[in-house]
Every structure is written in structure tokens, then in C-alpha cells.
Scaffold this active site. Structure first.
Site, PDB file in Angstrom:
ATOM      1  N   ASP A 324     -49.265  34.327 -72.662  1.00  0.00           N
ATOM      2  CA  ASP A 324     -49.945  33.055 -72.835  1.00  0.00           C
ATOM      3  C   ASP A 324     -50.874  32.850 -71.634  1.00  0.00           C
ATOM      4  OD1 ASP A 324     -50.769  30.642 -73.820  1.00  0.00           O
ATOM      5  OD2 ASP A 324     -48.773  29.835 -74.165  1.00  0.00           O
ATOM      6  N   GLU A 524     -50.575  20.343 -75.479  1.00  0.00           N
ATOM      7  CA  GLU A 524     -49.583  20.800 -74.500  1.00  0.00           C
ATOM      8  C   GLU A 524     -49.721  20.085 -73.157  1.00  0.00           C
ATOM      9  OE1 GLU A 524     -50.489  24.867 -73.283  1.00  0.00           O
ATOM     10  OE2 GLU A 524     -52.216  24.852 -74.589  1.00  0.00           O
TER      11      GLU A 524
HETATM   12  C1  BGC Z   1     -55.590  26.178 -73.681  1.00  0.00           C
HETATM   13  C2  BGC Z   1     -56.990  26.447 -73.931  1.00  0.00           C
HETATM   14  C3  BGC Z   1     -57.762  25.396 -73.199  1.00  0.00           C
HETATM   15  C4  BGC Z   1     -57.475  25.514 -71.713  1.00  0.00           C
HETATM   16  C5  BGC Z   1     -58.138  24.467 -70.889  1.00  0.00           C
HETATM   17  C6  BGC Z   1     -55.348  26.364 -72.221  1.00  0.00           C
HETATM   18  O1  BGC Z   1     -54.021  26.233 -71.957  1.00  0.00           O
HETATM   19  O2  BGC Z   1     -54.822  27.011 -74.450  1.00  0.00           O
HETATM   20  O3  BGC Z   1     -57.174  26.529 -75.297  1.00  0.00           O
HETATM   21  O4  BGC Z   1     -59.136  25.488 -73.452  1.00  0.00           O
HETATM   22  O5  BGC Z   1     -56.097  25.486 -71.467  1.00  0.00           O
HETATM   23  O6  BGC Z   1     -57.858  24.655 -69.522  1.00  0.00           O
HETATM   24  C1  BGC Z   2     -51.043  27.785 -75.463  1.00  0.00           C
HETATM   25  C2  BGC Z   2     -50.960  28.744 -76.615  1.00  0.00           C
HETATM   26  C3  BGC Z   2     -52.334  29.113 -77.079  1.00  0.00           C
HETATM   27  C4  BGC Z   2     -53.137  29.639 -75.930  1.00  0.00           C
HETATM   28  C5  BGC Z   2     -54.551  30.011 -76.293  1.00  0.00           C
HETATM   29  C6  BGC Z   2     -51.971  28.258 -74.397  1.00  0.00           C
HETATM   30  O1  BGC Z   2     -52.180  27.299 -73.428  1.00  0.00           O
HETATM   31  O2  BGC Z   2     -49.750  27.588 -74.925  1.00  0.00           O
HETATM   32  O3  BGC Z   2     -50.210  28.188 -77.662  1.00  0.00           O
HETATM   33  O4  BGC Z   2     -52.243  30.050 -78.110  1.00  0.00           O
HETATM   34  O5  BGC Z   2     -53.200  28.682 -74.903  1.00  0.00           O
HETATM   35  O6  BGC Z   2     -55.343  28.900 -76.518  1.00  0.00           O
END
Ligand code: BGC
Ligand code: BGC
Length: 845
Positions: A324, A524
């Protein structure tokens, strides 16, 4: 036995000794448990001798540099086709809200063009390398949700309430087609988390607290996305690679902390959190994403026991494990650019959005030094090649020519929307229907109100065009229907009238009011909550419900949320109460169930039943069926319907433990993300540009803004003044708010700032044309002291911004930070802090 199986063992032995030497502790295992207590999983995708032979053949030709490139996944904003050509990168992703050309309204053609350019670079062998087609992964987690005009399904929590695995498979098929239409081969879905504490901000990504339901869904979603193994459908031009995520127990962390620690014995880990993986792998899922979280203190990204011994060796998973977002950097002893421990533990593909070059270089050195055994690297690369071969990438030509790519009748097609609308209908859970207020007669005069009534962004939640789902307006959703829109359509034919009013006011008294309210979008981290109470301290929706009730109008509440919440007062103030979760683009599904036919008979019944238990108090942490002391307000499986004519509960207790006392509170404006109702803008004298997603630039070229990381991902805003002309970062476009009470109470505007040109900056607020105030930062005392990282805390009493409380009675722009000069500034944690000291004179000139 194929080569990788032999490597598996050796690599594991290395991994464990490497781990012992490093700082990470070995996982805590009860003496009587171990890999043998996990099931062997028979994947429907069988090893194929011809494919294995090609894997070995390609692998044998690859240089160590190419192999290292193959296990790197970069983010599309931070990598170019030339980088891919030079470093032979194996994969790219687009993060949430990260879109081709940084264009929110990127067309399918722009997605395809980018996919083609990456592909062509990956198969360019001019430097004598081996052609290995690149693979692009995207978070299509409720439909192809990064793409304008896509069909958006209810988030998983709503799908859970359907209890309909067959429909899940269809949803997987539709999602796969829309993803393929943009030239992408791989989705980071399904999430098979079993969320056990609803304070977790990713609860809505979980189908259920019940492992059995998650297990039955995971199988069907994988079959829908990838196609049925052993048939011509499997990973053909209509299907994409699925990812079971986040391995393991992301939904089992203490207190529901995102990226937290799951503290539990191995048996609970297996029986509660792993069933979704068993069925996903049986159905042939080709990738698994490691979780940010830990199990008993060991980060999953550095856990050889679970990644290698259990998942690969015991369960027999022969696809690849993707990390991840910089998750490897959280392993003790690692950084984003260096982490032998992760690959040694069994990770096959690093998700390293920005820092891929550094990680590439360190990984290469570590392989050459033997810190990463060559067998382990070969195994990881073999897994990448195997999946790419199975997916037909080597023989498919460029992305725009594969399968349904580029067809303009795929994304958001009527057939796809019909599937989503059915899912919406089936996901609704009726919690209360006193006095038979539902179904509503189509000839009725209906007031549709609440801030979710005509708000497709709000009804779609996080992971919608932008990462956190914030910053969207209805025009960002061509082809979609709001909840109000659906109700208006349903009553038009029967002579009824549906009137939209955001604030609950009306001219002619309605027969019934439908009030749509609920949580603002989040994803998240930023969605984690201290309690499950809805609108703690300041119950705005409740006030609307009570006002309408007092006027003698029957009230139907439609509650939009990513989790069950404590809403006893709101339920008490409603005649009917519907838990609608986060339905997505097809808001018409609400009217299908709420509004009757011309004879007054329901057109569709409520068939949704809770897949999460509903709380009796805001503080309820043991809210899962089967837990000791289980005492929910509404149990798992609860849900009324028209047939049984249930009315639901009588008056519910409101005076329970943990309810926040009413009153004024600090107002977060940008804490981790812009907090609704405000949107982030950059502006100058002639232009304004909203920051939705991660980037925005003014057309005039004066300034640009980026979401950056301070303490957690995406919690700060970087503004760059490019020409020296005056420009500002501003929060605006929410409703006009009355903060005169804050002014009189002596509140302060507080934020954190990092810049080396303090003197050029001013902070202020706006209250309409020719109303507002700014103060130069050069005048603010104490602002000079910066911490080691260069951050200063700035605190400006509201009284310094306006000379009367009157000005604060109609705030339109609660924050603006302006500057003149070529410079940069980063800002975070913007809040209105309540002090109870009362208004005093401004302490600085
Ligand atoms: C997310 C991304 C997002 C980024 C922003 C990541 O955890 O998965 O999709 O654009 O954080 O910092
Ligand atoms: C998230 C994932 C996601 C990835 C890519 C991460 O921050 O936990 O679920 O697939 O970003 O965007």
C-alpha cells in the site's frame, strides 16, 4: 513443482533471518498455532505449464536492473514515459483524485492516451532490454470512481445490506467494463475487510462485520471483475485483475484506528478477518494488497510469517502481493526509499508513488549486496510476469486497442446505471415507519430538504473523483441523479409536486417532508471518529426535523452515512427513518422504494437488512454480533418492510452515556482536509480555481496549490506564488454562517504555517462584497518562532479582523491567506478556536 515454489521456501528462510537481524520483533504466536492451522486454498486459476515456461524464459533474459524496475509501482503524476523506458518500471497507479493531465474532467480518450504512452514505453526495447508490458492499477472501489461520468455504485456497506451475492457479481462485471474502457487492467478492489469498530473511517469500504457475508461477497466480486476462470471470459477485454485488500485485519485494529494495530490471537485473525481472502483466492484473485496496519505490533508490510508462510506457502497464492501507498516505509528500520525487509517478507510490488527512483536505487544495491536474495527478487518478478501473462498483456497490443477500450457506450451506460439503481433499492434499510408515512403517494405535495437532498457528491461519499470525496458539485456527475431528482421524476407523472429547499422552508405547506442528511464525505484516516454520535454538540439536522414536526408535517428521514451512527434523537423526531448508506450516482433508487405507484401501492419493497449492528450509545465499541455484552439498538439483520407492516421502535433513549453536551465548539476548517461545507480555492484579482483532488493552478499562471503531507497524508496545502502578483488561498463556497457568537466569545483563527516570506503575507476572512478584514502577518506577535521543521503556529483573534460582531454574522469566506511576491507557503490545521475569555481589544496594532 514450479521454480517459484522452491524459491518460496528459501526466500522465507532468508527473510526470517534478515528480520531477526533488523529491528522488527517476530510475530507473537501461541505455541499450538502456526501456518498449519490455516487452510490450503485451491485457486480456480490453475498453474499453466505454457505460462510457467514463458515466465522462466522472460525472467532469464532480464537484467537485475530490469528485475528491480519490475517490482516498482510509481504514481502517474510522478513518472513519465521516459522514466518507464529507462527504468523498466513494472507498474503505475493513479491515486484517488489523481487524474490524467491533472484534469478533473479528463475524458476517456485522455486516460487511454496516457495508458498507451506508458505501455509503449514499457515495451520499447531500443536499449536492448526485454519488453514487459506495464500494468496500471486504479481504485475502482465503487464503480470506476475516479472517472467523470462513470456509474457509481453504493459503497460496500450498502452492498452488504443487500445480502445478494449474485448482484455483487454483476456489479463486478460492470465495474470491470468501465475500467477497461479507459485502458486500465487492474483494480485495487474488493476490500474484504471485516470492520469491527465502526469508528474506523473505512467502515463503509467493508461489506459487513460478519465474516460469512464478506466471504460470500468476496468470491462473487472477484468472479465479476476477473471473469470465471477456465472460461473465455477470464481476464478477457471485459475484465480486470482484482485485488483482495488489505491483508490482514485492517478492520480489526484497536479502537478502529486507521493503519492501527490488530491485537488478537491467531485464531481470531483467521476466523474473523481472513475468510474474504479464502473465497477471493479460490475464485482466482491475482493480487493481494498488504495492509498498512500491524498484527500484534508487527507491520504487515514486514511480516514474513503472514505474507510468505501463510498466504503464499500455505494458502498457495501464486499471484503477487502489492504494497500500500509507501506502506513499506513504515516498517521499522525502513524508509520510503529503502526497505529490503518488505520484499524479504514477501512483498512483490512496492507501491512507491513519488520516491520510486530512490527505492529503485537502494533496492538494486541491496540485491547486489545480497541483502535481498536474488531468488526472492526472481520470485517477485515471476509473480508479476505470471499475472501479466494470465491477463493477456503480452499479446494484447496497446491499451486503447484491447477489449472495450475506447468505446463510448460503456462508461455510465443506461444498462450499467440500471444495475446500480437496483443495488441502491436493495441496500436501503428501513429502521422506522410509524403511522405508515411510507410509501409516499405520488400525487402528494412533497418537500425535499436537507443538505443531502440534491447533492450527488455527498450521496457518493469518499473515493469519488477526489480521494476524500470532497470538493465535488452536481455538474461533476453527468448522467447521475440526486435523491431529489429521483423523487421529482417519480411524482411528475402522477400530478404530485416535489419541491427542493435546502433549509426546510416552504411557501405552501407540504403533505410530507423528505429530509436527506448525514455524514460529509471522507476516506481513510480522516474519517476516523472518537464516537459514533452524529453531529455531536451541534445537531443541525435534528433542528430541521423538529421544526417540520412542530409545523405538523410528517417527516421521512433519509440518512446518508458510511457507518451506523447514534441517531436516537433524529429517529425520535422522524416518522420514518431510512438508512441509505452512500448510494452513489443513482439517487433515483430512493424514489423507487419511497414513492408508491398511482394506486398507492409500493413499487418496490424494502429488502435491505443491516450488515452492521446499529449502536445504542455513541461509545459502543462491542457492537458485533456474537461479542460478549452485545446489546445493539438494532441488531445485525434488522430491517422493516411494507409487507410485514412493522413500525419499528417506540421512543428511543436519548439520555445515554457519551452524548456530547450541546454548545459551541472549535470549528475545524481544514484539518486533514477541507471540512465541508467549505471548498478550497486559489484566487487572484481575475480568476479563481477550486482545488478538488490534489492539485489546482490558476489559469492566469499567478499561483498553484497542491495537497501535501505534514503529519499524515494530505493534511497540508502548499501554495506557490509564481509571478509575484497578489494571489490567495481561500476557503469559500459554503453557506453563509453566523459566527457573531464566536466573535463575542473571543475566538481566534488559528493555523500552522511554513514559509520564509512571512512579511509578504496577510490572513483574513470575507463576509460578502466589501466586507471582511485582513491583517498582515508581519504584525502578529509570536509568529516568528518556528519549530525545527519550519512550522509556526499563527493565532489571530477574530477581533483583529473586524471591528464588530456584525461582520461575523454572515461569513462567506472563513479563511484566506494572501501574499504578493514570488514565494511558497504551506498551511495546515486551520481552525476557529473557541476561548471563553470574551471579546477583548486586538492585542497587536
Ligand atoms: C491515497 C491516494 C491519495 C493520496 C494523497 C493516498 O493514501 O491512496 O489515492 O491521492 O494518499 O496523499
Ligand atoms: C489505500 C489503498 C489504495 C491505495 C491507492 C492507499 O492509501 O489504503 O486502499 O488502494 O492508497 O490509492
Amino acid at each position: 513443482m514450479s521454480a517459484y515454489q522452491t524459491f518460496g521456501r528459501t526466500a522465507k528462510a532468508f527473510a526470517i533471518s534478515a528480520l531477526m537481524m533488523s529491528v522488527a520483533p517476530a510475530p507473537l504466536l501461541a505455541a499450538d498455532e502456526g501456518a498449519a492451522s490455516w487452510p490450503v486454498v485451491a485457486s480456480a486459476v490453475k498453474a499453466d505449464a505454457a505460462i510457467e515456461a514463458r515466465v522462466s524464459e522472460i525472467l532469464a533474459k532480464m537484467s537485475v536492473e530490469e528485475k528491480v524496475g519490475q517490482v516498482m509501482q510509481a504514481e502517474i503524476q510522478f513518472v513519465t514515459p521516459d522514466d518507464i523506458r529507462k527504468y523498466h518500471l513494472g507498474s503505475v497507479l493513479n491515486g484517488g483524485g489523481s487524474l490524467p493531465n491533472r484534469n478533473k474532467h479528463a475524458t476517456p480518450g485522455e486516460w487511454l492516451a496516457l495508458a498507451d504512452s506508458f505501455y509503449e514505453a514499457s515495451v520499447d526495447t531500443a536499449d536492448g532490454g526485454v519488453a514487459v508490458p506495464i500494468i496500471w492499477g486504479s481504485d475502482a472501489v465503487h464503480g470506476h470512481n475516479n472517472v467523470i461520468g462513470a456509474t457509481l455504485f453504493p459503497h460496500n456497506i450498502g452492498l452488504g445490506a443487500m445480502h445478494d451475492p449474485a448482484l455483487i457479481r454483476k456489479i463486478g462485471e460492470v465495474t470491470a467494463r468501465e475500467v477497461r474502457a479507459t485502458g486500465i487492467d487492474w483494480t485495487f478492489a474488493p476490500t474484504v475487510a471485516v470492520a469491527r469498530n465502526d469508528r474506523w473511517g473505512r467502515t463503509y469500504e467493508s461489506y459487513s462485520e460478519d465474516p460469512a457475508l464478506v466471504k460470500s461477497y468476496a468470491r462473487e466480486m472477484v468472479l465479476g471483475l476477473q471473469g470465471e476462470p477456465g472460461t473465455p471470459d477470464f481476464l478477457n477485454g471485459n475484465h480486470v485483475i482484482a485485488t483482495a485488500k488489505h491483508f490482514l485485519a485492517d478492520g480489526g485494529t484497536t479502537a478502529g484506528d486507521d493503519q492501527g494495530n490488530a491485537e488478537m490471537p491467531e485464531k481470531a485473525l483467521r476466523d474473523i478477518h481472513a475468510p474474504g481472502y479464502f473465497s477471493a483466492l479460490e475464485a482466482g484473485a491475482q493480487s493481494v494488497m498488504a495492509s498498512f496496519s500491524s498484527w500484534n505490533g508487527t507491520k504487515m508490510h514486514g511480516n514474513p510469517y503472514l505474507l510468505s508462510d501463510v498466504l503464499k506457502d500455505r494458502m498457495g497464492f501464486d499471484g503477487f502481493i502489492v504494497g500500500d501507498w509507501n506502506g513499506h516505509g513504515q516498517v521499522p528500520g525502513c524508509t520510503n526509499v529503502s526497505c529490503a525487509a518488505s520484499i524479504n517478507a514477501g512483498l512483490d510490488l512496492f507501491m512507491v508513488p513519488e520516491d520510486w527512483k530512490g527505492l529503485y536505487e537502494h533496492t538494486l544495491t541491496q540485491v547486489k549486496a545480497g541483502d535481498i536474495p536474488m531468488q526472492r527478487l526472481d520470485d517477485a518478478v515471476a509473480r508479476m510476469l505470471r499475472v501479466k501473462l494470465r491477463a493477456g498483456l503480452f499479446d494484447g497490443g496497446k491499451p486503447s486497442t484491447r477489449g472495450v477500450a475506447g468505446r463510448d457506450d460503456v462508461i455510465g451506460s443506461p444498462e450499467h446505471r440500471a444495475v446500480a439503481r437496483q443495488a441502491v433499492r436493495q441496500s436501503l434499510v428501513l429502521l422506522k415507519n410509524a403511522g405508515g408515512v411510507l410509501p409516499i403517494k405520488p400525487s402528494a405535495r412533497i418537500l425535499v430538504t436537507g443538505d443531502g437532498a440534491d447533492n450527488i457528491g455527498k450521496q457518493s461519499g469518499g473515493w469519488t473523483i477526489s480521494w476524500q470525496g470532497t470538493g465535488n458539485v452536481n455538474s461533476d456527475f453527468p448522467g447521475a441523479t440526486s435523491i431529489y431528482g429521483g423523487i421529482a421524476d417519480a411524482v411528475k407523472a402522477a400530478g404530485g409536486i416535489a419541491t427542493l429547499s435546502e433549509d426546510g422552508f416552504y411557501k405552501e405547506k407540504p403533505d410530507v417532508a423528505v429530509v436527506v442528511f448525514g455524514e460529509e464525505p471522507y476516506a481513510e484516516g480522516q474519517g476516523d471518529r472518537d464516537t459514533l454520535e452524529f453531529e455531536p454538540g451541534n445537531k443541525r439536522a435534528l433542528a430541521t426535523l423538529k421544526k417540520l414536526k412542530a409545523e405538523g408535517i410528517p417527516v421521512v428521514s433519509v440518512f446518508l452515512s458510511g457507518r451506523p451512527m447514534w441517531v436516537n434523537p433524529e429517529i425520535n423526531a422522524s416518522d420514518a427513518f431510512v438508512a441509505a448508506w452512500l448510494p452513489g450516482s443513482e439517487g433515483g433508487g430512493l424514489a423507487d422504494v419511497l414513492v408508491a405507484d398511482a394506486q398507492g401501492k409500493p413499487r418496490h419493497d424494502f429488502t435491505g437488512r443491516l450488515s452492521f449492528s446499529w449502536p445504542k450509545t455513541p461509545m459502543q465499541d462491542t457492537l458485533n454480533k456474537g461479542q460478549k455484552g452485545y446489546d445493539p439498538q438494532f441488531a445485525l439483520g434488522y430491517g422493516l418492510d411494507y409487507k410485514a407492516k412493522g413500525k419499528g421502535p417506540g421512543k428511543l433513549a436519548e439520555d445515554v452515556e457519551g452524548v456530547k453536551a450541546p454548545g459551541m465548539d472549535d470549528i475545524p476548517l481544514y484539518v486533514g482536509r477541507p471540512l465541508a461545507p467549505w471548498l478550497v480555492f486559489i484566487t487572484d484579482d481575475t480568476a479563481g480555481q477550486q482545488l478538488s483532488g490534489a492539485y489546482a493552478a490558476l489559469r492566469t499562471g499567478t499561483a498553484r496549490a497542491n495537497v501535501v503531507d505534514k503529519n499524515v497524508q494530505g493534511d497540508a496545502l502548499l501554495v506557490e506564488w509564481l509571478t509575484g502578483d497578489r494571489a490567495a488561498l481561500a476557503l469559500r463556497d459554503g453557506p453563509v454562517l453566523d459566527w457573531s457568537g464566536y466573535y463575542t466569545a473571543g475566538a481566534t483563527l488559528t493555523f500552522e504555517l511554513k514559509t520564509d516570506k512571512l512579511d509578504a503575507m496577510a490572513v483574513g476572512f470575507g463576509c460578502g462584497a466589501d466586507c471582511g478584514g485582513d491583517v498582515s502577518l508581519a504584525k502578529v506577535p509570536d509568529v516568528g518562532a518556528a519549530d525545527a521543521a519550519g512550522w509556526r503556529k499563527v493565532s489571530v483573534p477574530l477581533v483583529c479582523l473586524a471591528d464588530s460582531a456584525e461582520n461575523f454574522s454572515h461569513v462567506t469566506e472563513p479563511f484566506r491567506l494572501s501574499a504578493t511576491g514570488v514565494m511558497k507557503a504551506t498551511v495546515a490545521n486551520i481552525t476557529i478556536d473557541l476561548t471563553e475569555e470574551g471579546v477583548k481589544a486586538c492585542p497587536f496594532p
